[in-house]
Design an enzyme around this catalytic site. Structure first.
Site, PDB file in Angstrom:
ATOM      1  N   ASN A  31       0.824  -1.035  -0.007  1.00  0.00           N
ATOM      2  CA  ASN A  31      -0.044  -0.012  -0.121  1.00  0.00           C
ATOM      3  C   ASN A  31       0.897   1.229  -0.099  1.00  0.00           C
ATOM      4  O   ASN A  31       1.727   1.427  -0.913  1.00  0.00           O
ATOM      5  CB  ASN A  31      -1.113   0.027   0.939  1.00  0.00           C
ATOM      6  CG  ASN A  31      -0.818  -0.126   2.554  1.00  0.00           C
ATOM      7  OD1 ASN A  31      -0.291  -1.330   2.739  1.00  0.00           O
ATOM      8  ND2 ASN A  31      -1.152   0.747   3.218  1.00  0.00           N
ATOM      9  N   ASP A  32       0.458   2.081   0.911  1.00  0.00           N
ATOM     10  CA  ASP A  32       1.345   3.409   0.713  1.00  0.00           C
ATOM     11  C   ASP A  32       2.725   3.547   0.455  1.00  0.00           C
ATOM     12  O   ASP A  32       3.557   2.865   0.864  1.00  0.00           O
ATOM     13  CB  ASP A  32       1.127   4.415   2.029  1.00  0.00           C
ATOM     14  CG  ASP A  32      -0.173   4.244   2.742  1.00  0.00           C
ATOM     15  OD1 ASP A  32      -1.080   3.604   2.169  1.00  0.00           O
ATOM     16  OD2 ASP A  32      -0.212   4.700   4.040  1.00  0.00           O
ATOM     17  N   GLN A  48       4.476   0.463   2.110  1.00  0.00           N
ATOM     18  CA  GLN A  48       3.802  -0.411   3.078  1.00  0.00           C
ATOM     19  C   GLN A  48       3.848  -1.915   2.439  1.00  0.00           C
ATOM     20  O   GLN A  48       3.499  -1.911   1.362  1.00  0.00           O
ATOM     21  CB  GLN A  48       2.287   0.060   3.454  1.00  0.00           C
ATOM     22  CG  GLN A  48       2.346   1.139   4.415  1.00  0.00           C
ATOM     23  CD  GLN A  48       2.758   1.049   5.566  1.00  0.00           C
ATOM     24  OE1 GLN A  48       2.072   0.655   6.420  1.00  0.00           O
ATOM     25  NE2 GLN A  48       3.958   0.950   5.978  1.00  0.00           N
ATOM     26  N   PHE A  88       4.281   1.119  10.285  1.00  0.00           N
ATOM     27  CA  PHE A  88       3.258   1.881   9.560  1.00  0.00           C
ATOM     28  C   PHE A  88       4.254   3.257   8.643  1.00  0.00           C
ATOM     29  O   PHE A  88       5.018   3.088   8.575  1.00  0.00           O
ATOM     30  CB  PHE A  88       2.017   2.435  10.401  1.00  0.00           C
ATOM     31  CG  PHE A  88       0.957   1.572  10.541  1.00  0.00           C
ATOM     32  CD1 PHE A  88       1.024   0.052  10.456  1.00  0.00           C
ATOM     33  CD2 PHE A  88      -0.162   2.190  11.002  1.00  0.00           C
ATOM     34  CE1 PHE A  88       0.202  -0.732  10.449  1.00  0.00           C
ATOM     35  CE2 PHE A  88      -1.297   1.114  11.366  1.00  0.00           C
ATOM     36  CZ  PHE A  88      -1.221  -0.125  10.992  1.00  0.00           C
ATOM     37  N   SER A  89       3.152   3.856   8.145  1.00  0.00           N
ATOM     38  CA  SER A  89       3.650   4.775   7.095  1.00  0.00           C
ATOM     39  C   SER A  89       4.378   5.898   7.765  1.00  0.00           C
ATOM     40  O   SER A  89       4.367   5.972   8.693  1.00  0.00           O
ATOM     41  CB  SER A  89       2.641   5.520   6.198  1.00  0.00           C
ATOM     42  OG  SER A  89       2.114   4.620   5.322  1.00  0.00           O
ATOM     43  N   ARG A 153      -0.719   8.743  13.306  1.00  0.00           N
ATOM     44  CA  ARG A 153       0.253   8.322  12.633  1.00  0.00           C
ATOM     45  C   ARG A 153       0.663   9.196  11.262  1.00  0.00           C
ATOM     46  O   ARG A 153       0.206   9.982  10.925  1.00  0.00           O
ATOM     47  CB  ARG A 153      -0.145   6.829  12.302  1.00  0.00           C
ATOM     48  CG  ARG A 153      -1.544   6.916  11.322  1.00  0.00           C
ATOM     49  CD  ARG A 153      -2.215   5.564  10.932  1.00  0.00           C
ATOM     50  NE  ARG A 153      -3.326   5.649  10.398  1.00  0.00           N
ATOM     51  CZ  ARG A 153      -4.457   5.561  10.975  1.00  0.00           C
ATOM     52  NH1 ARG A 153      -4.707   5.213  12.071  1.00  0.00           N
ATOM     53  NH2 ARG A 153      -5.722   5.503  10.060  1.00  0.00           N
ATOM     54  N   GLU A 205      -5.440  10.706   7.117  1.00  0.00           N
ATOM     55  CA  GLU A 205      -4.007   9.785   7.000  1.00  0.00           C
ATOM     56  C   GLU A 205      -3.162  10.601   6.057  1.00  0.00           C
ATOM     57  O   GLU A 205      -3.510  11.396   5.109  1.00  0.00           O
ATOM     58  CB  GLU A 205      -4.264   8.590   6.558  1.00  0.00           C
ATOM     59  CG  GLU A 205      -5.394   7.721   7.407  1.00  0.00           C
ATOM     60  CD  GLU A 205      -5.753   6.430   6.898  1.00  0.00           C
ATOM     61  OE1 GLU A 205      -5.779   5.427   7.578  1.00  0.00           O
ATOM     62  OE2 GLU A 205      -5.803   6.232   5.788  1.00  0.00           O
ATOM     63  N   TRP A 291      -9.168   1.811  -0.442  1.00  0.00           N
ATOM     64  CA  TRP A 291      -9.545   1.137   0.720  1.00  0.00           C
ATOM     65  C   TRP A 291     -10.684   0.307   0.473  1.00  0.00           C
ATOM     66  O   TRP A 291     -10.875  -0.752   1.092  1.00  0.00           O
ATOM     67  CB  TRP A 291      -9.323   1.760   1.809  1.00  0.00           C
ATOM     68  CG  TRP A 291      -7.972   1.862   2.467  1.00  0.00           C
ATOM     69  CD1 TRP A 291      -7.282   3.069   2.628  1.00  0.00           C
ATOM     70  CD2 TRP A 291      -7.088   0.815   2.675  1.00  0.00           C
ATOM     71  NE1 TRP A 291      -5.983   2.707   2.970  1.00  0.00           N
ATOM     72  CE2 TRP A 291      -5.875   1.556   3.170  1.00  0.00           C
ATOM     73  CE3 TRP A 291      -7.124  -0.450   2.728  1.00  0.00           C
ATOM     74  CZ2 TRP A 291      -4.724   0.500   3.339  1.00  0.00           C
ATOM     75  CZ3 TRP A 291      -5.933  -1.463   3.028  1.00  0.00           C
ATOM     76  CH2 TRP A 291      -4.552  -0.636   3.213  1.00  0.00           C
TER      77      TRP A 291
HETATM   78  C1  FRU Z   1      -2.960   4.681   4.705  1.00  0.00           C
HETATM   79  C2  FRU Z   1      -2.714   3.965   5.959  1.00  0.00           C
HETATM   80  C3  FRU Z   1      -1.952   4.576   6.856  1.00  0.00           C
HETATM   81  C4  FRU Z   1      -1.333   3.679   7.772  1.00  0.00           C
HETATM   82  C5  FRU Z   1      -0.904   2.717   6.601  1.00  0.00           C
HETATM   83  C6  FRU Z   1      -1.043   1.154   7.291  1.00  0.00           C
HETATM   84  O1  FRU Z   1      -3.291   3.884   3.489  1.00  0.00           O
HETATM   85  O2  FRU Z   1      -3.848   3.350   6.723  1.00  0.00           O
HETATM   86  O3  FRU Z   1      -2.593   5.575   7.800  1.00  0.00           O
HETATM   87  O4  FRU Z   1       0.288   3.923   8.318  1.00  0.00           O
HETATM   88  O5  FRU Z   1      -1.715   2.701   5.699  1.00  0.00           O
HETATM   89  O6  FRU Z   1      -0.524   0.365   6.256  1.00  0.00           O
END
Ligand code: FRU
Length: 491
Positions: A31-32, A48, A88-89, A153, A205, A291
């Site tokens: 992901n991110d 991620q 996490f990110s 976060r 986020e 998402w």
């Molecule tokens: C955004 C998110 C962030 C978090 C990460 C977890 O897509 O939800 O807020 O750090 O993904 O994988």
């Protein structure tokens, strides 16, 4: 051309969706984008990553490097979960002056990320003395404990020249908080922004904060993009932004509280982050998914891609200050073949089929439309199945219609995304970047972008078609550029 692949167990031809000019992990879940930074001739892309599954799970930081933001070299996982939680990110910076003391007086890389342990989210740092190849987590982690906020976060850090301090912008529920530090280890809370501002439907986020000069007014502004996990205009997750001033401690927005501006109006542009330490330009990358269905997209053996890196500028368009996005200039280095058409006129309700390029390709088109007119460009599929881009002067919108996917994996996939046109004019210029499973659209100079994953059905090869839906349409330009693939499968 699309390669035919053996049918996999669940019935999809999934590997044919592999992007050929966009970044994907070789396999498993992504992901991110995280830790985007330029250091000693290399762009770093962390992300991620769940190395053991195609579903989101215990997050690691995957890693790749590039010399030109186009060709990426995959490197081993950079950060693993530990006793403080998952990784996490977050972001990465070059500590040029060794403020942290990690680098014996030389410059080095520091990553700032969220440690997530169940519902407990805290900020931590790690450093690398060997150009990002190996990382050591700081033994004083976490550097910011949790102050009692559940969603706390995604730290984005930068060096603020005027105050000579590091600044962190952090998502905290439905707002952001700012912290400052002399050394990346000790952080002081200084202010917050956002309660009741902009779009509040989802949790905030992945914030960012950077200066850009408005090229129309010459004013220096600070841009604050922020992801929301739900409530974007096309449904699900999306990215809004604010512009304003920032003195090293406080962000003051230059817009009314209820104004909402979107960085991208498509369905699949999330968790965008700009590269740190790139001289002379601001380049962003986003995760190309949503998402609502990210965990179900039928690709194999990987899941998710990044957007094309884009250069951001700021301008006033039709009286509104707007972020302008352009695919980075380096993309043109992949052009292999140009297919050009002489200008022509399409009468109302008439359409024309163009020569069919091999994917991936770039399509640039310029059209002139009558007042109240409407025009559509089709990229894939047949009349009511496929993907179309349209401009409607009567409804004053530009839209992308994405029909149901083969296999119909999510009710949220089929959609029509639309963005309001800026001003009332008759000429339109579209740049479309099309890969094996995505379509990115840039209108005008890039004042509107729309990013969508698109998974063509097995019998829906690329099919470029233009149609005058309402009124006469003059097609001034249509150029299609076939692009060289950068995808190197494992052998
Ligand atoms: C955004 C998110 C962030 C978090 C990460 C977890 O897509 O939800 O807020 O750090 O993904 O994988």
């Amino acid at each position: 051309m699309i390669q035919s692949q053996p049918l996999t167990t669940n019935g999809y031809y999934e590997e044919r969706y592999r992007p050929h000019i966009h970044f994907t992990p070789e396999q498993m879940w992504m992901n991110d984008p995280n830790g985007l930074v330029y250091f000693e001739g290399e762009y770093h892309l962390f992300y991620q990553y769940h190395p053991n599954s195609k579903q989101w799970g215990p997050m690691h930081w995957g890693h790749a490097v590039s010399k030109d933001l186009i060709l990426w070299e995959h490197l081993p996982v950079a950060l693993y979960p530990d006793e403080l939680g998952m990784i996490f990110s977050g972001s990465a910076v070059v500590d040029h002056k060794d403020t942290s003391g990690f680098f014996d007086g030389k410059p080095g890389l520091v990553a700032v990320f969220t440690h997530a342990d169940g519902d407990l989210q805290r900020q931590s740092i790690a450093y690398s003395k060997d150009r990002g190849r190996t990382w050591v987590k700081y033994d004083g982690n976490p550097v910011i404990p949790n102050p009692g906020i559940k969603d706390f976060r995604d730290p984005k850090v930068f060096w603020h020249e005027d105050t000579e301090k590091w600044v962190m912008v952090l998502a905290a529920g439905r707002k952001v908080q700012f912290y400052t530090s002399p050394d990346l280890k000790q952080w002081t809370y200084v202010s917050e922004f956002g309660e009741g501002w902009g779009e509040q439907k989802g949790v905030w986020e992945c914030p960012d904060l950077f200066p850009l000069t408005n090229e129309t007014s010459g004013e220096k502004k600070w841009v604050l993009p922020i992801g929301i996990d739900a409530g974007a205009p096309s449904g699900g997750s999306g990215t809004q932004y604010f512009t304003g001033s920032f003195d090293g401690k406080h962000f003051v927005p230059h817009q009314p509280k209820e104004t909402v501006r979107w960085l991208d109006y498509g369905k699949d542009f999330y968790a965008s982050q700009s590269f740190s330490d790139v001289p002379g330009r601001r380049v962003v990358l986003a995760w190309m998914s949503n998402w609502q269905y990210a965990n179900d997209v039928p690709t194999d053996p990987w899941r998710s891609a990044m957007t094309m890196p884009r250069e951001l500028t700021l301008m006033t368009v039709a009286g509104q200050e707007r972020l302008i996005q352009k695919p980075i200039a380096e993309l043109t280095s992949l052009i292999e073949k140009r297919m050009e058409h002489d200008p022509f006129v399409l009468k109302e309700k008439n359409s024309v089929d163009l020569a069919q390029p091999a994917s991936p390709f770039l399509w640039e088109l310029g059209v002139e439309m009558e007042k109240g007119g409407a025009f559509e460009a089709r990229l894939f599929g047949t009349q009511d199945k496929g993907l179309r881009v349209g401009i409607d002067r009567e409804k004053k919108v530009v839209y992308v219609q994405r029909d149901k996917a083969e296999g119909d994996f999510s009710k949220d996939y089929a959609c029509t995304c639309q963005a309001p046109l800026c001003g009332d004019h008759s000429s339109f210029y579209l740049k479309i970047v099309c890969d094996h499973s995505s379509v990115e659209i840039f209108l005008g100079d890039g004042e509107i972008s729309m990013t969508n994953v698109y998974l063509p059905a097995a019998d829906h090869e690329v099919k470029l078609k233009m149609e005058a839906v309402r009124g006469k349409v003059e097609v001034k330009q249509t150029s299609v550029f076939e692009m060289r693939s950068i995808w190197k499968p494992n052998t």
